[in-house]
Scaffold this motif. Structure first.
Motif, PDB file in Angstrom:
ATOM      1  N   LYS A  10      10.639  -7.766 -19.152  1.00  0.00           N
ATOM      2  CA  LYS A  10      11.753  -7.262 -18.348  1.00  0.00           C
ATOM      3  C   LYS A  10      11.341  -6.036 -17.543  1.00  0.00           C
ATOM      4  O   LYS A  10      11.678  -5.902 -16.369  1.00  0.00           O
ATOM      5  CB  LYS A  10      12.912  -6.905 -19.275  1.00  0.00           C
ATOM      6  N   GLU A  11      10.582  -5.139 -18.168  1.00  0.00           N
ATOM      7  CA  GLU A  11      10.098  -3.944 -17.480  1.00  0.00           C
ATOM      8  C   GLU A  11       9.179  -4.316 -16.323  1.00  0.00           C
ATOM      9  O   GLU A  11       9.260  -3.733 -15.235  1.00  0.00           O
ATOM     10  CB  GLU A  11       9.368  -3.029 -18.458  1.00  0.00           C
ATOM     11  N   LYS A  12       8.289  -5.265 -16.572  1.00  0.00           N
ATOM     12  CA  LYS A  12       7.353  -5.690 -15.527  1.00  0.00           C
ATOM     13  C   LYS A  12       8.109  -6.310 -14.349  1.00  0.00           C
ATOM     14  O   LYS A  12       7.767  -6.077 -13.196  1.00  0.00           O
ATOM     15  CB  LYS A  12       6.333  -6.693 -16.069  1.00  0.00           C
ATOM     16  N   LEU A  13       9.133  -7.086 -14.648  1.00  0.00           N
ATOM     17  CA  LEU A  13       9.916  -7.700 -13.571  1.00  0.00           C
ATOM     18  C   LEU A  13      10.643  -6.641 -12.755  1.00  0.00           C
ATOM     19  O   LEU A  13      10.753  -6.761 -11.523  1.00  0.00           O
ATOM     20  CB  LEU A  13      10.904  -8.717 -14.143  1.00  0.00           C
ATOM     21  N   ALA A  14      11.116  -5.604 -13.398  1.00  0.00           N
ATOM     22  CA  ALA A  14      11.765  -4.503 -12.675  1.00  0.00           C
ATOM     23  C   ALA A  14      10.754  -3.800 -11.773  1.00  0.00           C
ATOM     24  O   ALA A  14      11.074  -3.434 -10.629  1.00  0.00           O
ATOM     25  CB  ALA A  14      12.381  -3.519 -13.664  1.00  0.00           C
ATOM     26  N   GLU A  15       9.528  -3.619 -12.263  1.00  0.00           N
ATOM     27  CA  GLU A  15       8.471  -3.011 -11.442  1.00  0.00           C
ATOM     28  C   GLU A  15       8.193  -3.869 -10.212  1.00  0.00           C
ATOM     29  O   GLU A  15       8.051  -3.353  -9.101  1.00  0.00           O
ATOM     30  CB  GLU A  15       7.183  -2.866 -12.249  1.00  0.00           C
ATOM     31  N   VAL A  16       8.103  -5.178 -10.442  1.00  0.00           N
ATOM     32  CA  VAL A  16       7.825  -6.094  -9.335  1.00  0.00           C
ATOM     33  C   VAL A  16       8.946  -6.045  -8.311  1.00  0.00           C
ATOM     34  O   VAL A  16       8.697  -6.015  -7.102  1.00  0.00           O
ATOM     35  CB  VAL A  16       7.612  -7.538  -9.856  1.00  0.00           C
ATOM     36  N   GLU A  17      10.180  -6.003  -8.771  1.00  0.00           N
ATOM     37  CA  GLU A  17      11.316  -5.955  -7.853  1.00  0.00           C
ATOM     38  C   GLU A  17      11.232  -4.717  -6.960  1.00  0.00           C
ATOM     39  O   GLU A  17      11.423  -4.798  -5.740  1.00  0.00           O
ATOM     40  CB  GLU A  17      12.623  -5.946  -8.629  1.00  0.00           C
ATOM     41  N   ALA A  18      10.913  -3.574  -7.549  1.00  0.00           N
ATOM     42  CA  ALA A  18      10.785  -2.338  -6.771  1.00  0.00           C
ATOM     43  C   ALA A  18       9.627  -2.444  -5.785  1.00  0.00           C
ATOM     44  O   ALA A  18       9.735  -2.010  -4.627  1.00  0.00           O
ATOM     45  CB  ALA A  18      10.591  -1.151  -7.700  1.00  0.00           C
ATOM     46  N   LEU A  19       8.523  -3.024  -6.219  1.00  0.00           N
ATOM     47  CA  LEU A  19       7.369  -3.162  -5.336  1.00  0.00           C
ATOM     48  C   LEU A  19       7.630  -4.150  -4.200  1.00  0.00           C
ATOM     49  O   LEU A  19       7.129  -3.970  -3.083  1.00  0.00           O
ATOM     50  CB  LEU A  19       6.135  -3.580  -6.137  1.00  0.00           C
ATOM     51  N   VAL A  20       8.394  -5.187  -4.478  1.00  0.00           N
ATOM     52  CA  VAL A  20       8.726  -6.150  -3.418  1.00  0.00           C
ATOM     53  C   VAL A  20       9.543  -5.460  -2.332  1.00  0.00           C
ATOM     54  O   VAL A  20       9.307  -5.667  -1.138  1.00  0.00           O
ATOM     55  CB  VAL A  20       9.473  -7.367  -3.995  1.00  0.00           C
ATOM     56  N   LYS A  21      10.477  -4.609  -2.739  1.00  0.00           N
ATOM     57  CA  LYS A  21      11.258  -3.858  -1.760  1.00  0.00           C
ATOM     58  C   LYS A  21      10.349  -2.950  -0.941  1.00  0.00           C
ATOM     59  O   LYS A  21      10.477  -2.855   0.281  1.00  0.00           O
ATOM     60  CB  LYS A  21      12.343  -3.043  -2.457  1.00  0.00           C
ATOM     61  N   LYS A  22       9.414  -2.282  -1.616  1.00  0.00           N
ATOM     62  CA  LYS A  22       8.472  -1.397  -0.931  1.00  0.00           C
ATOM     63  C   LYS A  22       7.600  -2.195   0.036  1.00  0.00           C
ATOM     64  O   LYS A  22       7.375  -1.788   1.166  1.00  0.00           O
ATOM     65  CB  LYS A  22       7.602  -0.679  -1.968  1.00  0.00           C
ATOM     66  N   ARG A  23       7.137  -3.350  -0.422  1.00  0.00           N
ATOM     67  CA  ARG A  23       6.288  -4.208   0.412  1.00  0.00           C
ATOM     68  C   ARG A  23       7.041  -4.667   1.644  1.00  0.00           C
ATOM     69  O   ARG A  23       6.525  -4.616   2.763  1.00  0.00           O
ATOM     70  CB  ARG A  23       5.821  -5.418  -0.395  1.00  0.00           C
ATOM     71  N   ASN A  24       8.279  -5.103   1.473  1.00  0.00           N
ATOM     72  CA  ASN A  24       9.066  -5.585   2.608  1.00  0.00           C
ATOM     73  C   ASN A  24       9.335  -4.473   3.616  1.00  0.00           C
ATOM     74  O   ASN A  24       9.253  -4.703   4.823  1.00  0.00           O
ATOM     75  CB  ASN A  24      10.372  -6.203   2.120  1.00  0.00           C
ATOM     76  N   ALA A  25       9.632  -3.287   3.121  1.00  0.00           N
ATOM     77  CA  ALA A  25       9.865  -2.154   4.021  1.00  0.00           C
ATOM     78  C   ALA A  25       8.593  -1.813   4.788  1.00  0.00           C
ATOM     79  O   ALA A  25       8.633  -1.529   5.991  1.00  0.00           O
ATOM     80  CB  ALA A  25      10.347  -0.940   3.228  1.00  0.00           C
ATOM     81  N   ALA A  26       7.449  -1.838   4.105  1.00  0.00           N
ATOM     82  CA  ALA A  26       6.179  -1.540   4.764  1.00  0.00           C
ATOM     83  C   ALA A  26       5.855  -2.587   5.828  1.00  0.00           C
ATOM     84  O   ALA A  26       5.373  -2.254   6.916  1.00  0.00           O
ATOM     85  CB  ALA A  26       5.049  -1.474   3.730  1.00  0.00           C
ATOM     86  N   LEU A  27       6.137  -3.846   5.536  1.00  0.00           N
ATOM     87  CA  LEU A  27       5.869  -4.906   6.508  1.00  0.00           C
ATOM     88  C   LEU A  27       6.755  -4.741   7.746  1.00  0.00           C
ATOM     89  O   LEU A  27       6.284  -4.877   8.878  1.00  0.00           O
ATOM     90  CB  LEU A  27       6.084  -6.279   5.883  1.00  0.00           C
ATOM     91  N   LYS A  28       8.027  -4.408   7.538  1.00  0.00           N
ATOM     92  CA  LYS A  28       8.923  -4.187   8.671  1.00  0.00           C
ATOM     93  C   LYS A  28       8.440  -3.020   9.523  1.00  0.00           C
ATOM     94  O   LYS A  28       8.442  -3.097  10.754  1.00  0.00           O
ATOM     95  CB  LYS A  28      10.345  -3.917   8.176  1.00  0.00           C
ATOM     96  N   ARG A  29       8.014  -1.935   8.850  1.00  0.00           N
ATOM     97  CA  ARG A  29       7.500  -0.790   9.602  1.00  0.00           C
ATOM     98  C   ARG A  29       6.238  -1.164  10.362  1.00  0.00           C
ATOM     99  O   ARG A  29       6.063  -0.791  11.522  1.00  0.00           O
ATOM    100  CB  ARG A  29       7.203   0.386   8.654  1.00  0.00           C
ATOM    101  N   TYR A  30       5.357  -1.903   9.718  1.00  0.00           N
ATOM    102  CA  TYR A  30       4.116  -2.321  10.376  1.00  0.00           C
ATOM    103  C   TYR A  30       4.427  -3.106  11.649  1.00  0.00           C
ATOM    104  O   TYR A  30       3.865  -2.840  12.711  1.00  0.00           O
ATOM    105  CB  TYR A  30       3.260  -3.171   9.434  1.00  0.00           C
ATOM    106  N   LEU A  31       5.312  -4.076  11.531  1.00  0.00           N
ATOM    107  CA  LEU A  31       5.641  -4.904  12.690  1.00  0.00           C
ATOM    108  C   LEU A  31       6.273  -4.074  13.806  1.00  0.00           C
ATOM    109  O   LEU A  31       5.948  -4.256  14.984  1.00  0.00           O
ATOM    110  CB  LEU A  31       6.566  -6.046  12.272  1.00  0.00           C
ATOM    111  N   ARG A  32       7.147  -3.159  13.434  1.00  0.00           N
ATOM    112  CA  ARG A  32       7.793  -2.301  14.429  1.00  0.00           C
ATOM    113  C   ARG A  32       6.765  -1.400  15.116  1.00  0.00           C
ATOM    114  O   ARG A  32       6.726  -1.297  16.336  1.00  0.00           O
ATOM    115  CB  ARG A  32       8.892  -1.474  13.756  1.00  0.00           C
ATOM    116  N   TYR A  33       5.914  -0.758  14.316  1.00  0.00           N
ATOM    117  CA  TYR A  33       4.921   0.153  14.889  1.00  0.00           C
ATOM    118  C   TYR A  33       3.852  -0.585  15.693  1.00  0.00           C
ATOM    119  O   TYR A  33       3.414  -0.123  16.731  1.00  0.00           O
ATOM    120  CB  TYR A  33       4.240   0.971  13.789  1.00  0.00           C
TER     121      TYR A  33
END
Length: 73
Positions: free
Chosen positions: A45-68
């Motif tokens: 359960k802890e690992k899945l919570a970590e992954v969920e947070a990282l997926v959000k971080k990854r998606n935000a980084a990808l959006k920023r990359y595409l915008r920049y």
């Protein structure tokens, strides 16, 4: 598309780093389930919570990359 600038490169690096971390955590979670899923439920359960947070971080980084990258920043 213009060449990627500093901001786009930084966003891409963050995207790549979080993606690799997600894969590592998922591999570890699979190993835990192979051992004894019942005993490791909380750990999984802890690992899945970590992954969920990282997926959000990854998606935000990808959006920023595409915008920049589009702006050439």
């Amino acid at each position: 598309m213009p060449e990627a600038g500093k901001k786009a490169k930084a966003a891409w690096a963050e995207f790549k780093e979080s993606w690799e971390m997600i894969l590592d955590i998922e591999r570890e979670a699979v190993k835990l389930t192979e051992v004894e899923a019942g005993k490791n439920y909380e750990s999984i359960k802890e690992k899945l919570a970590e992954v969920e947070a990282l997926v959000k971080k990854r998606n935000a980084a990808l959006k920023r990359y595409l915008r920049y990258a589009k702006r050439g920043e």
